[in-house]
Design an enzyme around this catalytic site. Structure first.
Site, PDB file in Angstrom:
ATOM      1  N   SER A  14      75.777  31.254  27.261  1.00  0.00           N
ATOM      2  CA  SER A  14      75.922  29.915  27.844  1.00  0.00           C
ATOM      3  C   SER A  14      74.794  28.978  27.391  1.00  0.00           C
ATOM      4  O   SER A  14      75.007  27.772  27.249  1.00  0.00           O
ATOM      5  CB  SER A  14      76.007  29.973  29.370  1.00  0.00           C
ATOM      6  OG  SER A  14      74.780  30.342  29.938  1.00  0.00           O
ATOM      7  N   HIS A 111      63.510  31.580  29.731  1.00  0.00           N
ATOM      8  CA  HIS A 111      63.355  32.669  30.699  1.00  0.00           C
ATOM      9  C   HIS A 111      63.653  32.136  32.103  1.00  0.00           C
ATOM     10  O   HIS A 111      63.202  31.046  32.457  1.00  0.00           O
ATOM     11  CB  HIS A 111      61.918  33.206  30.624  1.00  0.00           C
ATOM     12  CG  HIS A 111      61.698  34.366  31.525  1.00  0.00           C
ATOM     13  ND1 HIS A 111      62.225  35.613  31.260  1.00  0.00           N
ATOM     14  CD2 HIS A 111      61.055  34.475  32.714  1.00  0.00           C
ATOM     15  CE1 HIS A 111      61.899  36.436  32.231  1.00  0.00           C
ATOM     16  NE2 HIS A 111      61.192  35.769  33.125  1.00  0.00           N
ATOM     17  N   ASP A 143      55.679  34.761  21.333  1.00  0.00           N
ATOM     18  CA  ASP A 143      54.598  35.466  20.642  1.00  0.00           C
ATOM     19  C   ASP A 143      54.874  36.965  20.719  1.00  0.00           C
ATOM     20  O   ASP A 143      55.991  37.374  21.026  1.00  0.00           O
ATOM     21  CB  ASP A 143      53.219  35.064  21.205  1.00  0.00           C
ATOM     22  CG  ASP A 143      53.018  35.539  22.633  1.00  0.00           C
ATOM     23  OD1 ASP A 143      53.889  36.279  23.157  1.00  0.00           O
ATOM     24  OD2 ASP A 143      51.983  35.186  23.225  1.00  0.00           O
TER      25      ASP A 143
HETATM   26  C1  GRF Z   1      69.491  33.440  30.763  1.00  0.00           C
HETATM   27  O1  GRF Z   1      69.278  33.629  32.136  1.00  0.00           O
HETATM   28  C2  GRF Z   1      68.171  33.293  30.051  1.00  0.00           C
HETATM   29  O2  GRF Z   1      67.203  32.672  30.834  1.00  0.00           O
HETATM   30  C3  GRF Z   1      67.789  34.718  29.778  1.00  0.00           C
HETATM   31  O3  GRF Z   1      68.981  35.375  29.493  1.00  0.00           O
HETATM   32  C4  GRF Z   1      70.065  34.681  30.104  1.00  0.00           C
HETATM   33  C5  GRF Z   1      71.016  34.338  28.999  1.00  0.00           C
HETATM   34  O4  GRF Z   1      72.215  33.767  29.474  1.00  0.00           O
HETATM   35  N1  GRF Z   1      66.831  34.799  28.714  1.00  0.00           N
HETATM   36  P1  GRF Z   1      73.275  33.184  28.437  1.00  0.00           P
HETATM   37  O5  GRF Z   1      73.640  34.353  27.515  1.00  0.00           O
HETATM   38  O6  GRF Z   1      72.615  32.072  27.691  1.00  0.00           O
HETATM   39  O7  GRF Z   1      74.425  32.739  29.256  1.00  0.00           O
END
Ligand code: GRF
Length: 195
Positions: A14, A111, A143
């Site tokens: 997404s 994140h 990093d």
């Molecule tokens: C998101 O919550 C992102 O913060 C984390 O992994 C998830 C990925 O979701 N790193 P999507 O695949 O972009 O829907």
């Protein structure tokens, strides 16, 4: 010349969609997605990339004996497509320090927590269990560590009475979809100015 973006993902995709929408609408100006790479061949994000007609590459992590060999396969695609910026969008494998050094300050990640709090997996659940009153998302440079690179942008959301991991994750995800394109646009504009 357009800015060249690559996306690495492992799942739902997404955030990739949010970036691709922003590229299409010009919210991320003057840019194109030159590669969408997934280490999981069945990832929904990879199917979405194909539907959009973008160059989509499955580099199946299970087909390689080591992380090194797997990364070499991804690097050969990246070296051919020459992205200026690599966006990790739910890429669920730690990149080696060799990979990170190769693209120093050219790899971004998002994140679902207010780093430096709750790096790593299950960030939403841990924020909830800790009784936090707010959480959010962080876009940062990658990093060698896990979610430790310099922070580019953060967005906060409240944690509400009765929240579950699902409701909190959904509230954070909606912010992620705004924050990631904004951060990408900001980094690209910095690159234009020679930052
Ligand atoms: C998101 O919550 C992102 O913060 C984390 O992994 C998830 C990925 O979701 N790193 P999507 O695949 O972009 O829907």
């Amino acid at each position: 010349m357009k800015h060249r973006l690559a996306i690495l993902l492992s799942g739902r995709g997404s955030n990739f969609e949010a970036i691709a929408d922003a590229v299409e609408s010009g919210t991320i100006p003057n840019s194109e997605i030159v590669a969408v790479i997934s280490d999981v061949p069945g990832a929904r994000g990879l199917a979405l990339a194909k539907e959009r007609g973008l160059p989509a590459f499955a580099v199946d992590r299970r087909a390689y004996a080591s992380r090194r060999a797997h990364e070499d396969a991804m690097l050969s695609i990246l070296e051919r497509e020459k992205p200026e910026l690599i966006c990790l969008a739910g890429y669920m494998r730690l990149l080696s320090s060799e990979f990170v050094r190769r693209y120093r300050a050219r790899i971004l990640n998002i994140h679902p927590a207010l780093l430096p709090k709750y790096p790593g997996l299950d960030a939403q659940r841990r924020a909830l269990e800790a009784g936090e009153s707010e959480s959010g998302c962080t876009v940062h440079y990658v990093d060698e560590g896990t979610d430790t690179g310099p922070i580019l942008l953060q967005r906060k959301v409240p944690i509400l009475q009765g929240d579950t991991e699902e409701t909190l994750s959904a509230r954070i995800l909606a912010e992620e979809h705004r924050a990631y394109p904004e951060a990408v646009a900001r980094v690209l504009s910095g690159l234009e100015k020679g930052a």
